[in-house]
Design an enzyme around this catalytic site. Structure first.
Site, PDB file in Angstrom:
ATOM      1  CG  HIS A 146      -1.338   1.037   1.245  1.00  0.00           C
ATOM      2  ND1 HIS A 146      -2.968   1.143   0.776  1.00  0.00           N
ATOM      3  CD2 HIS A 146      -1.249   2.269   1.876  1.00  0.00           C
ATOM      4  CE1 HIS A 146      -3.490   2.970   1.763  1.00  0.00           C
ATOM      5  NE2 HIS A 146      -2.630   3.257   1.742  1.00  0.00           N
ATOM      6  CD  GLU A 147       1.707   3.585   3.820  1.00  0.00           C
ATOM      7  OE1 GLU A 147       1.910   4.627   2.948  1.00  0.00           O
ATOM      8  OE2 GLU A 147       0.621   3.505   4.552  1.00  0.00           O
ATOM      9  CG  HIS A 150       0.383   6.415  -1.067  1.00  0.00           C
ATOM     10  ND1 HIS A 150      -0.891   6.994  -1.695  1.00  0.00           N
ATOM     11  CD2 HIS A 150       0.198   5.700   0.617  1.00  0.00           C
ATOM     12  CE1 HIS A 150      -1.820   6.256  -0.386  1.00  0.00           C
ATOM     13  NE2 HIS A 150      -1.731   6.241   0.625  1.00  0.00           N
ATOM     14  CD  GLU A 227      -4.993   6.554   1.677  1.00  0.00           C
ATOM     15  OE1 GLU A 227      -4.667   5.612   2.300  1.00  0.00           O
ATOM     16  OE2 GLU A 227      -3.883   7.442   1.766  1.00  0.00           O
TER      17      GLU A 227
END
Length: 299
Positions: A146-147, A150, A227
């Site tokens: 997930h990070e 980003h 997100e």
């Protein structure tokens, strides 16, 4: 509505960052110009104000990641002590097609994580010790994916710059509050008809009220869709939506607030660090909805 390619999303994030910096500069100049005019600082005051704005924008663009990491007390993760973490970060970065980001640790019992930096070549991932203790390898891999999403989507530049700018707004709010109380004390010792002191008191009071709202609006300007996109992108990178879904379930069950955080940096984290649900001005969508979407994905 047509879907945007990864390159279009990256370019959009860069454009939004520059637009945000320009807009903030104009607002800051307007606030600063009032004080230059009020205190009659003349051309010297204007020049100093312009230098400050340029310097602050440079810091926000070039050094914002270091400021964000320092503000939460993050330290580099020792590769020997945190071998598994480094291994997962390297694996996921390779799968995402980006350089391995720097890895940081935050001494915090709350399970959480965030990414920061200005581009994939200058990026960092930070996880809390609580996250490492609560997650198994698949769950930790989902959070890291997930990070790193980003980072790959270039969300981190806008998110980190916003954190630094929001920090300045909060600082200005605090200065205004102190000036207001100082001005109240001084006004009692001076002539009651001191209109200048009254004006400053009014401005300080107004700014102290609207500053938190400004921070909330800035944070909410970072779309909650980022997100959702990072969740989905991360799941596809590791070919497993259930690892992150399980991690979010554990994160959502932990309601104790983080010890070291602020409104300025809250939007950086994978989940709300204050340990409370937010609806108005929230930068994160509900964890339940994120889990539902992840479990509906097909690889």
């Amino acid at each position: 509505m047509s879907r945007k390619t990864l390159y279009e999303l990256q370019a959009e994030n860069v454009r939004k960052t520059y637009l945000f910096i320009v807009t903030f500069s104009l607002i800051l100049f307007a606030i600063g110009y009032f004080f230059v005019w009020y205190f009659n600082w003349g051309l010297t005051g204007i020049v100093l104000l312009a230098i400050f704005i340029v310097l602050y924008n440079w810091i926000a663009y070039e050094q914002s990641d270091k400021i964000a990491l320092a503000s939460v007390g993050a330290i580099p993760a020792n590769p020997e002590e945190y071998y598994v973490l480094h291994n997962i970060v390297e694996e996921v970065a390779l799968a995402a097609g980006i350089p391995k980001p720097n890895v940081y640790i935050m001494e915090e019992s709350q399970p959480n994580a965030f990414a920061t930096g200005k581009d994939p070549k200058h990026a960092s991932v930070c996880v809390t010790t609580g996250l490492l203790q609560m997650m198994n390898r698949e769950e930790l891999q989902g959070v890291i994916a997930h990070e790193i999403s980003h980072i790959r989507n270039r969300d981190i530049l806008l998110m980190t710059v916003v954190a630094v700018v929001a920090g300045l707004i909060i600082l200005l709010r605090d200065v205004m509050l102190r000036s207001m109380w100082w001005g109240m004390g001084e006004s009692r010792r001076r002539d009651k008809n001191d209109n200048g002191a009254i004006i400053l008191l009014i401005i300080g009071l107004i700014f102290s009220i609207i500053a938190p709202l400004i921070v909330l609006i800035i944070r909410s300007a970072i779309s909650r869709q980022r997100e959702y996109l990072a969740d989905a992108t991360g799941a596809f990178i590791v070919r497993d939506p259930y690892g992150l879904a399980s991690a979010l379930e554990k994160i959502g069950s932990y309601t104790r607030p983080m010890r070291v955080t602020s409104d300025a940096t809250a939007h950086l984290f994978i989940s709300n660090p204050f340990g409370r649900a937010e609806k108005l001005f929230a930068t994160h969508p509900p964890i339940e909805e994120r889990i539902k979407r992840l479990k509906s994905l097909t690889m």
